[in-house]
Design a protein around this motif. Sequence first.
Motif, PDB file in Angstrom:
ATOM      1  N   LYS A 113       0.475  16.468  18.807  1.00 23.17           N
ATOM      2  CA  LYS A 113       0.268  16.142  17.381  1.00 23.17           C
ATOM      3  C   LYS A 113       0.522  14.658  17.152  1.00 23.17           C
ATOM      4  CE  LYS A 113      -0.199  20.077  14.899  1.00 23.17           C
ATOM      5  NZ  LYS A 113      -1.360  20.290  14.053  1.00 23.17           N
ATOM      6  N   LEU A 114      -0.264  14.091  16.236  1.00 22.34           N
ATOM      7  CA  LEU A 114      -0.024  12.717  15.808  1.00 22.34           C
ATOM      8  C   LEU A 114       0.335  12.759  14.337  1.00 22.34           C
ATOM      9  CD1 LEU A 114      -3.166  10.995  17.249  1.00 22.34           C
ATOM     10  CD2 LEU A 114      -0.848  10.234  17.708  1.00 22.34           C
ATOM     11  N   ASN A 115       1.244  11.892  13.926  1.00 29.10           N
ATOM     12  CA  ASN A 115       1.558  11.814  12.509  1.00 29.10           C
ATOM     13  C   ASN A 115       0.829  10.627  11.905  1.00 29.10           C
ATOM     14  OD1 ASN A 115       3.466  14.010  12.124  1.00 29.10           O
ATOM     15  ND2 ASN A 115       4.710  12.891  13.606  1.00 29.10           N
ATOM     16  N   LEU A 116      -0.275  10.925  11.239  1.00 26.37           N
ATOM     17  CA  LEU A 116      -1.009   9.842  10.579  1.00 26.37           C
ATOM     18  C   LEU A 116      -0.370   9.574   9.229  1.00 26.37           C
ATOM     19  CD1 LEU A 116      -4.799  10.644  11.038  1.00 26.37           C
ATOM     20  CD2 LEU A 116      -3.417   8.907  12.201  1.00 26.37           C
ATOM     21  N   VAL A 117      -0.371   8.318   8.820  1.00 26.08           N
ATOM     22  CA  VAL A 117       0.093   7.990   7.477  1.00 26.08           C
ATOM     23  C   VAL A 117      -1.141   7.688   6.641  1.00 26.08           C
ATOM     24  CG1 VAL A 117       1.540   6.461   6.097  1.00 26.08           C
ATOM     25  CG2 VAL A 117       2.200   7.034   8.442  1.00 26.08           C
ATOM     26  N   LEU A 118      -1.297   8.432   5.553  1.00 25.38           N
ATOM     27  CA  LEU A 118      -2.468   8.263   4.693  1.00 25.38           C
ATOM     28  C   LEU A 118      -2.004   7.847   3.301  1.00 25.38           C
ATOM     29  CD1 LEU A 118      -4.469  11.520   5.636  1.00 25.38           C
ATOM     30  CD2 LEU A 118      -4.497   9.287   6.784  1.00 25.38           C
ATOM     31  N   LEU A 119      -2.859   7.115   2.612  1.00 30.81           N
ATOM     32  CA  LEU A 119      -2.532   6.750   1.230  1.00 30.81           C
ATOM     33  C   LEU A 119      -2.987   7.867   0.299  1.00 30.81           C
ATOM     34  CD1 LEU A 119      -3.563   2.973   1.038  1.00 30.81           C
ATOM     35  CD2 LEU A 119      -1.360   3.989   1.659  1.00 30.81           C
ATOM     36  N   GLY A 169       0.013   2.229  -3.332  1.00 31.32           N
ATOM     37  CA  GLY A 169       1.424   2.301  -3.746  1.00 31.32           C
ATOM     38  C   GLY A 169       2.090   3.620  -3.406  1.00 31.32           C
ATOM     39  N   SER A 170       1.343   4.534  -2.796  1.00 29.61           N
ATOM     40  CA  SER A 170       1.927   5.848  -2.507  1.00 29.61           C
ATOM     41  C   SER A 170       1.245   6.461  -1.274  1.00 29.61           C
ATOM     42  CB  SER A 170       1.726   6.703  -3.767  1.00 29.61           C
ATOM     43  OG  SER A 170       1.814   8.043  -3.477  1.00 29.61           O
ATOM     44  N   CYS A 171       2.079   7.030  -0.379  1.00 33.13           N
ATOM     45  CA  CYS A 171       1.515   7.520   0.890  1.00 33.13           C
ATOM     46  C   CYS A 171       2.155   8.840   1.295  1.00 33.13           C
ATOM     47  CB  CYS A 171       1.764   6.475   1.978  1.00 33.13           C
ATOM     48  SG  CYS A 171       3.493   6.276   2.375  1.00 33.13           S
ATOM     49  N   CYS A 206       0.824  -1.223   0.000  1.00 33.16           N
ATOM     50  CA  CYS A 206       0.000   0.000   0.000  1.00 33.16           C
ATOM     51  C   CYS A 206       0.847   1.257   0.000  1.00 33.16           C
ATOM     52  CB  CYS A 206      -0.903   0.040   1.228  1.00 33.16           C
ATOM     53  SG  CYS A 206      -2.298  -1.044   1.121  1.00 33.16           S
ATOM     54  N   ILE A 207       1.893   1.271   0.830  1.00 34.06           N
ATOM     55  CA  ILE A 207       2.643   2.530   0.969  1.00 34.06           C
ATOM     56  C   ILE A 207       3.663   2.739  -0.139  1.00 34.06           C
ATOM     57  CG2 ILE A 207       2.326   2.702   3.485  1.00 34.06           C
ATOM     58  CD1 ILE A 207       5.300   1.801   3.794  1.00 34.06           C
ATOM     59  N   ALA A 208       4.112   1.631  -0.783  1.00 30.93           N
ATOM     60  CA  ALA A 208       5.281   1.818  -1.670  1.00 30.93           C
ATOM     61  C   ALA A 208       5.315   0.974  -2.939  1.00 30.93           C
ATOM     62  CB  ALA A 208       6.559   1.557  -0.875  1.00 30.93           C
ATOM     63  N   THR A 213      12.408   9.914  12.710  1.00 31.10           N
ATOM     64  CA  THR A 213      11.988  11.298  12.942  1.00 31.10           C
ATOM     65  C   THR A 213      11.283  11.871  11.724  1.00 31.10           C
ATOM     66  OG1 THR A 213      14.125  12.080  12.170  1.00 31.10           O
ATOM     67  CG2 THR A 213      13.883  11.817  14.543  1.00 31.10           C
ATOM     68  N   GLY A 214      11.178  11.108  10.643  1.00 27.85           N
ATOM     69  CA  GLY A 214      10.544  11.623   9.423  1.00 27.85           C
ATOM     70  C   GLY A 214       9.973  10.496   8.599  1.00 27.85           C
ATOM     71  N   LEU A 215      10.684  10.190   7.500  1.00 30.55           N
ATOM     72  CA  LEU A 215      10.164   9.211   6.533  1.00 30.55           C
ATOM     73  C   LEU A 215       9.777   7.862   7.149  1.00 30.55           C
ATOM     74  CD1 LEU A 215       9.696   8.480   3.508  1.00 30.55           C
ATOM     75  CD2 LEU A 215      12.051   7.646   3.463  1.00 30.55           C
ATOM     76  N   ARG A 216      10.553   7.415   8.157  1.00 32.47           N
ATOM     77  CA  ARG A 216      10.305   6.067   8.718  1.00 32.47           C
ATOM     78  C   ARG A 216       8.883   5.922   9.250  1.00 32.47           C
ATOM     79  NH1 ARG A 216      14.612   2.319  12.030  1.00 32.47           N
ATOM     80  NH2 ARG A 216      13.208   0.585  12.409  1.00 32.47           N
ATOM     81  N   MET A 217       8.289   7.087   9.585  1.00 26.29           N
ATOM     82  CA  MET A 217       6.914   7.039  10.103  1.00 26.29           C
ATOM     83  C   MET A 217       5.950   6.403   9.108  1.00 26.29           C
ATOM     84  SD  MET A 217       6.579  10.739  11.852  1.00 26.29           S
ATOM     85  CE  MET A 217       7.982  11.412  12.729  1.00 26.29           C
ATOM     86  N   VAL A 218       6.296   6.384   7.799  1.00 24.48           N
ATOM     87  CA  VAL A 218       5.358   5.788   6.833  1.00 24.48           C
ATOM     88  C   VAL A 218       5.163   4.300   7.104  1.00 24.48           C
ATOM     89  CG1 VAL A 218       5.846   7.504   5.028  1.00 24.48           C
ATOM     90  CG2 VAL A 218       7.021   5.272   4.965  1.00 24.48           C
ATOM     91  N   LEU A 219       6.133   3.690   7.817  1.00 20.76           N
ATOM     92  CA  LEU A 219       5.973   2.270   8.169  1.00 20.76           C
ATOM     93  C   LEU A 219       4.854   2.084   9.177  1.00 20.76           C
ATOM     94  CD1 LEU A 219       9.739   1.290   8.496  1.00 20.76           C
ATOM     95  CD2 LEU A 219       8.192   0.642   6.651  1.00 20.76           C
TER      96      LEU A 219
END
Length: 346
Positions: free
Chosen positions: A320-326, A330-332, A191-193, A230-236
């Motif tokens: 604040k919460l960092n939500l990961v959304l699609l 394949g892209s988030c 889903c994310i990548a 602290t950034g990109l890894r949150m997409v996991l």
Amino acid sequence: MSSIKVNPPGGSYEIKIEEGILSRAGQEIKKISGAGKLFVVTDENVYALYGETLRKTLAGAGFAVNFHVLKPGERSKSMRSLERLLSAMAKADVTRTDAVVALGGGVAGDIAGFASAVYMRGIACIQIPTTLLAQIDSSVGGKTGVDLPEGKNLAGAFHQPKAVLIDPSVLKTLGGREFRDGMAEMVKYACIADKSMFDALMEGDLQMEKLITDCCDIKRRIVEEDERDTGLRMVLNFGHTLGHALEASAKYGRTHGRSVAAGMAHITNSSERLGLTEKGTAAQLIRLLKKYSLPFKIPGGREQAIMEAIRKDKKQLSGKLNLVLLKQIGSCYIYPVGIQEMEKFL
Ligand code: GLY
């Protein structure tokens, strides 16, 4: 056989993915470690299946070997269990030049990794993950830790492994439920990548060695760029804010993968409703989750308990919460929300 080189700032290592590598682990470890002694951390179930195979190959390569066998389950990922493990390492005279070997799923990997991060201020750890979830996620990237009564993974350290040895043939002994749990995490990566992985999963094209390699390679890219989350890894964490809260509100009675599956579906339904995700994405995701008999709904009546768990979530930074959304399959992207706005996503 495939091999991935991971180069995060905390130390480079290789992930080797190969049928049968568990029974050759001794020679593999010999190539990368000068340890005299290997201290293996596993659980009773995994020990019964693979303990003797591992002991034989490690001893055959000339290592002195100790086993520390945990009770299976999340309860072993506690501070008490960590203290017992560290004491056992000290009693076995493990030194700074020796190494820990984690044989098992996420619990064994996380606690063994944490013990190796803190024992004598840090010794080497080799991960040999035996669940699909551990093979594609927790054994890679150096997150280690234990749970506290206040929440999951609240005490831990970043400590990159010295090597990760993945044997896809061990997945044959996984129960259906455990396998599906790992599939939830694979759906997350798709889903994310990786839209083509999503399509392959939808077709039921389960070439496990390739799929595991592709998932580990996505994770490699992410942890190389953002080792310390602290950034990109949150997409996991796609699906994990709700997933973890669901797990916690059920007092860890619901498995991680099933919670994340429900979390991914719920957040995507909500983000689509709010115009933050391309229309039709949630339907595609739910179709895939159904194909692998994974849940796609959070149980009704849990909203209060889930919000409470989210408030306690360690990812809540200054309210604040960092939500990961699609964006689409394949892209988030990362979408920061205040705790009030979070309620719209429930
Ligand atoms: N399992 C999520 C991460 O390693 O960041």
